[in-house]
Design a protein around this motif. Sequence first.
Motif, PDB file in Angstrom:
ATOM      1  N   SER A  98      58.990  48.896  67.100  1.00  0.00           N
ATOM      2  CA  SER A  98      59.879  49.851  66.428  1.00  0.00           C
ATOM      3  C   SER A  98      60.909  49.135  65.571  1.00  0.00           C
ATOM      4  O   SER A  98      61.509  49.716  64.684  1.00  0.00           O
ATOM      5  CB  SER A  98      60.565  50.734  67.450  1.00  0.00           C
ATOM      6  N   TYR A 132      52.716  55.598  67.682  1.00  0.00           N
ATOM      7  CA  TYR A 132      53.355  55.461  66.381  1.00  0.00           C
ATOM      8  C   TYR A 132      53.737  56.806  65.789  1.00  0.00           C
ATOM      9  O   TYR A 132      54.728  56.928  65.076  1.00  0.00           O
ATOM     10  CB  TYR A 132      52.419  54.739  65.395  1.00  0.00           C
ATOM     11  N   ARG A 161      54.975  59.210  67.122  1.00  0.00           N
ATOM     12  CA  ARG A 161      56.252  59.711  67.615  1.00  0.00           C
ATOM     13  C   ARG A 161      57.430  58.871  67.137  1.00  0.00           C
ATOM     14  O   ARG A 161      58.549  59.035  67.586  1.00  0.00           O
ATOM     15  CB  ARG A 161      56.226  59.763  69.148  1.00  0.00           C
ATOM     16  N   MET A 197      60.450  57.304  64.817  1.00  0.00           N
ATOM     17  CA  MET A 197      61.502  57.980  64.074  1.00  0.00           C
ATOM     18  C   MET A 197      61.362  57.732  62.579  1.00  0.00           C
ATOM     19  O   MET A 197      61.979  58.398  61.772  1.00  0.00           O
ATOM     20  CB  MET A 197      62.867  57.447  64.509  1.00  0.00           C
ATOM     21  N   LYS A 211      59.766  58.223  59.452  1.00  0.00           N
ATOM     22  CA  LYS A 211      58.814  59.235  59.012  1.00  0.00           C
ATOM     23  C   LYS A 211      57.802  58.708  57.996  1.00  0.00           C
ATOM     24  O   LYS A 211      56.646  59.148  57.982  1.00  0.00           O
ATOM     25  CB  LYS A 211      59.557  60.443  58.441  1.00  0.00           C
ATOM     26  N   GLU A 241      60.731  62.325  69.818  1.00  0.00           N
ATOM     27  CA  GLU A 241      60.459  60.919  70.083  1.00  0.00           C
ATOM     28  C   GLU A 241      61.449  60.381  71.110  1.00  0.00           C
ATOM     29  O   GLU A 241      62.588  60.813  71.155  1.00  0.00           O
ATOM     30  CB  GLU A 241      60.537  60.094  68.803  1.00  0.00           C
ATOM     31  N   GLN A 263      59.916  44.605  73.872  1.00  0.00           N
ATOM     32  CA  GLN A 263      60.141  46.023  73.687  1.00  0.00           C
ATOM     33  C   GLN A 263      59.545  46.844  74.806  1.00  0.00           C
ATOM     34  O   GLN A 263      58.436  46.576  75.249  1.00  0.00           O
ATOM     35  CB  GLN A 263      59.499  46.470  72.382  1.00  0.00           C
TER      36      GLN A 263
END
Lengths: 991, 418
Positions: A395, A428, A430, A432, A434, B369, B415
């Motif tokens: 992320s 992926y 989900r 943030m 976009k 999310e 992570q």
Amino acid sequence: MAQDKCHLITQVGQPQVSHCATPLPVQESLALGKHLGKALPAVSPSPAAGRVHDDLKEMLDSNKDSLKLEAMKRIVAMIARGKNASDLFPAVVKNVACKNIEVKKLVYVYLVRYAEEQQDLALLSISTFQRGLKDPNQLIRASALRVLSSIRVPIIVPIMMLAIKEAASDMSPYVRKTAAHAIPKLYSLDSDQKDQLIEVIEKLLADKTTLVAGSVVMAFEEVCPERIDLIHKNYRKLCNLLIDVEEWGQVVIINMLTRYARTQFLSPNQNESLLEESAEKAFYGSEEEDTKEPKAEAASLAKRKPYVMDPDHRLLLRNTKPLLQSRNAAVVMAVAQLYFHLAPKAEVGVIAKALVRLLRSHRSVQYVVLQNVATMSIKRRGMFEPYLKSFYIRSTDPTQIKILKLEVLTNLANETNISTILREFQTYIRSMDKDFVAATIQAIGRCATNIGKVRDTCLNGLVQLLSNRDELVVAESVVVIKKLLQMQPAQHSEIIKHMAKLTDNIQVPMARASILWLIGEYCEHVPKIAPDVLRKMAKSFTNEEDIVKLQVINLAAKLYLTNSKQSKLLTQYVLNLAKYDQNYDIRDRARFIRQLIVPTEKSGALNKYAKKLFLAQKPAPILESSFKDRDHFQLGSLSHLLNAKAVGYQELPDWPDEAPDPSVRNVEVRGAPQGAGCMGGQGGSVSEESGSSSSSSSSSGSEEEEEEEEEGSGEQSEDKEEEEKRPKRKDKEGSRKAAMGSAGRYPLGKRGSSVNPFSLNPAVTPPPPQPIPSSSIISTSLVTDLEGLTLTDTSLTPAVSVPHALPGMSRDPCPSWGLQVGGSASHTPAPRPRQLLSPAFGAVRTYELLHRMAGEGLSVEYCFSRRPFPGDPHMVAVHIQISNNTDAEVKSLRVSEPKLLSGMRIQEFPEIGTRLAPGDTANVVMGIDFCDSTQAANFQLCTHTRHFYVSIQPPVGELMAPVFMSENEFKKEQGESLCTVVDSCHPCCSQ
Amino acid sequence: MIHSLFLINAAGDIFLEKHWKSVVSRSVCDYFFEAQERASEAENVPPVIPTPHHYLLSVYRHKIFFVAVIQSEVPPLFVIEFLHRVVDTFQDYFGVCSEVMIKDNVVVVYEVLEEMLDNGFPLATESNILKELIKPPTILRTVVNTITGSTNVGDQLPTGQLSVVPWRRTGVKYTNNEAYFDVIEEIDAIIDKSGSTITAEIQGVIDACVKLTGMPDLTLSFMNPRLLDDVSFHPCVRFKRWESERILSFIPPDGNFRLLSYHVSAQNLVAIPVYVKHNISFRDSSSLGRFEITVGPKQTMGKTVEGVIVTSQMPKGVLNMTLTPSQGTHVFDPVTKLLSWDVGKINPQKLPSLKGSMSLQAGSSKPDENPTINLQFKIQQLAISGLKVNRLDMYGEKYKPFKGIKYMTKAGKFQVRT
């Protein structure tokens, strides 16, 4: 601030000329002035600047170095900030001859920056540099040349030319390097000098020092990249020097050699390339791929001659491979692209690991590497598959990296790993980020099209996304679903219905347009819903975006054709609305469609075909990577990254169909070869023989000496340095040893047992040290061994000149057995009984048995004298040179406890009873029967105090003895042993 | 090759420019600024920007953009790698590479840049050579220089350029001869929701600080060199020795350098030294969410996990967080939505935890999310791959050096998905 930007942008909009040699003072200073205000608000406006500079001038005129230095520092700081300091030119240039080294350097900095603008004044400084060029100190000569060539004043071009020419033959490699750097500078100043500069480049290319190599190839690339012929003679040398060239030079050389190899060698994949293509087609394309092709391919394959790699091609691949371990990402990338473009398919895999390693580096490096991996992974998917997980996305990755990784993951997807990849993709989605989610949806679409097995799964997943809260996600899904549905619409009317419902909520124009198109296209699958959708759309028509309006018209037209009863009025209505739309595209479309579908008297013949026109079967879209076919650009290049040809990009040529003459790379030997150089102190037979070697052999082995020379050519050969070189040289030798070893794995065919051209004729072996049993000198199995080599090599290399076709050398940069076949014109038919030639025909190579470090001061080297051991014809004689580098005496040197494979035998040398004083060397000969294998013979070397485990591994080439034979004889022998392939493999006479 | 270099700070000011060929107007940077505006974050500025007449290649480090202007085809990595080398050199010279430092030492910077490139082609990039050419500024030297009027520019000539070991300067002398090696391993891992490892690999480096007199020839051997899956070397390492004997044999540069980077592949099982238990939930109707994290040690080989920092980027819908940590301090930035919890040491008896609630934007639906959790930690005296240095020997010099080796394991990109 905003105004400022505005101004600059308009300026940028104008054609920019500032990059060419002529300066644009007005425009530039304008820009500078503007920017200065921004960067340094405290700086006083320009009228006052003159006065500010007055004190600087005063300081420069003073005779105190510290004041001058202070002034120069302030001036350089001004330059660094982009402030104009050109009015100080006269004051500064006076100090060009200043004694203080820092002042001088700063003056140089100033001069190089402003000389272009003040050409007349700059001339004042030239004489200083001309004096510098004659300085006894090489570094001063170099620095003078460097500055002289950096001031871009056209008047001094002749002076520069002269200086470069002189420096190119300077004794110091450092000055020669500077000369190489100066070449592109002069070329950019005056391209008329090209011809003369090429001469200098040619001269410098022949230079044997690592220092010069990188710089001169750089100059070559900038001045005359098309003169590939200049490289021929230097090719092998460049390959051999490569590992010791500095990093940046390596990149340039490797890139150039990639291009070179593409013009000179044959494709190593020529046999597979066709197969591969067809496989790919089958993968991407639809089922209706015709079946004729395989036959055609088979035919073309059969026609093709068997491929064997040019030894020079192999040399390049071998010598670049270690550089994959470089710490410099650019070097690794350069090797990777070389392997990708040049290596046989089976060997390309080695680069994957190194490229994956680079992904750990900085973001910008990752970005470039991923772009290249994306391209490679399309062509060679298997290569990166083991590293799939290294491309998983975190992320915290920047968006551009995420999207590139996604690209790679998609390229790598196949039937076996698709489930893991899809699971990743679910995470992926989900995210943030976009933009990234949208890209993921596209990627899922691509996986679904490429892998039929998961199409339904993907489709279901995407349909679920339709209820996502984020509109962008939904829109992207709609677009992708539309593409997927086109492939098999019949089974999915449910999804189409579901999507029809979405028109109420979804606002993204692209998605709305996609839905409308789908409904129109498959209106017969959803006969009830379609007219209703049209009704709704007609209602909101005026508020829609243009692309949606166009699709509404399309939908109306299609419905009119299939279901005119229900939709006639609606269609009329929509067309009427469109007729008065503001956008002329829509008006046009409406008019066009009305004419086409509504039958009137005036409407032409097309009317009848309206249905065919609108409802024709449309081919399903192919979702493919944007990186497909990018590999026609050389990988790792700027052009590849931008997917557009950059200025100065050199096209990567296609492989030639016929290999050009490889003999152009042969280097002539100057004078008698001193191949046995490394055996220096050894007075014995070997050096004697080296004298007798014929110089007419077109020896490819001169590299060896060249390297030797190169190491000595550095001006300062202090003992200390010498000492450091030694281990290095050993390394090199080690590499060769390994290379020879690999030659042993060369396919050994055993065809027939007829007389081999290389077998030794016992009768005429010139002065054999001992009477030799009449059977054979080399054991029979060795003969077959050699024969196998011969067979493979000669039969597979058509039209390769003989020196290359000889066994043992195919992988070897420099052995020259130099059989005289090629230039046989001068050699009258040789006497039938063949002569055992002197082994030192080419360089006799020494190998290391015991390193100085490992041996605690005792170093042992060995070489093969290439003749049978006097005591036993089955044994090969190995000359061993023992040198004592310790500060104590070494006593009772002997061999003990040989550990041999079955069949191998060893004849130890007699114990050296006498003491070996410090610094002394001793030479002994021992015999080993390797049983024709390349297995190592292991034994212990004992001194009075220590035991060292050592091993001798024979390279294949060393298990042979050279014989003399004429061309005719050779052909005859060859004919006997190669009765099958005779016609295609005449060894051509290269001279 | 490289035409010009512009240094641009975070505010968009060009604070240094250097040209190696004809001057390129700084207006060319406007294309860069445009691209910068388009990319929301500095991280997302494309490293290569084509403009009508030039190409801009940039790297972003220490909050400074290093923008190189080139005019014709050149391998992009060549330029990018060089720019990184420039940054490394500055860091080496001035300790930190910041705008202030560069501005303060602009003359040295300029001199160094002048030496690094000739006509846009790299000339001297080895820090040992550069330091011989241009002495790095130190407080002492500045004082001495002002008094005696001597300079930073070395008056000796750069013999290193001519020698066969271009990375080492000649005539090195130390009273205390010492050689220290740090084996530092970083674990890159992605842990999924349920706590199982999706991917884990170890990236290691051996950083050396060698201060030895003369021309020492060192060999470093490992107990278990087979562990190393992929390696890259400093140019001083003799590749063939490594190939044949798996021994690092080299004449070291003087001072600090990275001897080796290696990779222990994902195929080997990687021990994950910590675990994270999390319970982050948003409810559909309420404007409150639950947040709970516990960190605990897993396979630490008996060593303490310290320097633990947990960061997490919360979804946009989160307005604020009210949390209580059992130890350490935590910060939530409501603007960037970044939660950061400085845990410190993990005590296995009393596991650190962070609990509380999140307040969400009223009326908006729950974010779909869940945030990912990034973890940092350190374990001293442990190389998690199990790599062990066997011995270090020195040849070529007579004295006995002091040798030291240190191991450390750190989290790399670690992570946890939730």
